[in-house]
Design a protein around this motif. Structure first.
Motif: not given
Length: 231
Positions: A166-172
């Motif tokens: 899970f990343y706040e920034d989905a690009e990660l």
């Protein structure tokens, strides 16, 4: 927004993500949205079905069994970890099991499916990111497990699944999805006997658009359709 409106928005976002793909993936342009019903009521699930939900996803066998008894027939997907002692309950209910991740589990699903006279469609779950808290086979074990499954009469290997961190920034999460897509393309090209490699299951509420851009054709979306879970 209503469940129907939320589902329509998710489908719209999927269409936009397909249009943003840099190249046509081997999974093709059609993407199925699996509405994840975990911790949501049968009435809410009924609303999703009325709005045209193509498939329902559940993490736990027991919860899916209880809901299915209250609902019209539907295409149920098991997206959570499957324990061997739950296989007997899972095989009759689920159209597709996303979370096959070991030889032991494959052999137990084979045994139960043979007894039930069913050929069970399965995906192999790959722990691409190597997270200790996630299920899934390590990437290095995929080839051997896929070969094993292809030799089992009552299983049909239909593709791969992963859960990205899970990343706040989905690009990660993009490198994880890109890596699994590469494994999927290799598996499809291998043309193992007795398989039907068609599904690449990756992406959830926070990152499904990125997953679709990277070739996913099954996305597992709960909160964006049903709202926050009821605990």
């Amino acid at each position: 927004m209503s469940i129907a409106e939320n589902l329509a928005l998710v489908r719209h976002n999927v269409d936009l993500a397909v249009a943003r793909r840099r190249e046509a993936p081997v999974t093709g342009p059609l993407v199925k949205v699996v509405a994840v019903t975990k911790n949501h009521s049968a009435d809410e699930v009924r609303e999703a079905l009325a709005a045209g939900a193509a498939a329902l996803g559940e993490n736990r066998v027991q919860e899916a069994t209880a809901k299915a008894a209250l609902l019209p027939p539907a295409e149920w997907h098991l997206i959570g970890h499957l324990q061997t002692n739950k296989v007997r309950q899972a095989v009759p209910l689920f159209t597709l099991i996303h979370s096959l991740d070991s030889e032991k589990l494959a052999l137990e699903v084979e045994r139960v499916a043979a007894k039930a006279g069913k050929r069970q469609d399965v995906l192999i779950q790959v722990n691409v990111a190597g997270e200790d808290t996630k299920s899934g086979i390590a990437p290095g074990g995929l080839t051997d497990l896929a070969r094993l499954v292809s030799g089992l009469e009552h299983l049909r290997l239909c593709g791969l699944m992963t859960m990205a961190p899970f990343y706040e920034d989905a690009e990660l999460a993009r490198p994880v999805f890109r890596e699994l897509y590469g494994m999927y393309a290799d598996l499809k090209a291998a043309a193992l006997p007795n398989t039907a490699i068609e599904w690449l299951s990756m992406g959830m509420t926070n990152d499904y658009s990125v997953a679709v851009e990277e070739g996913a054709n099954l996305v597992r979306v709960g909160t964006a359709i049903f709202g926050p879970r009821h605990y």
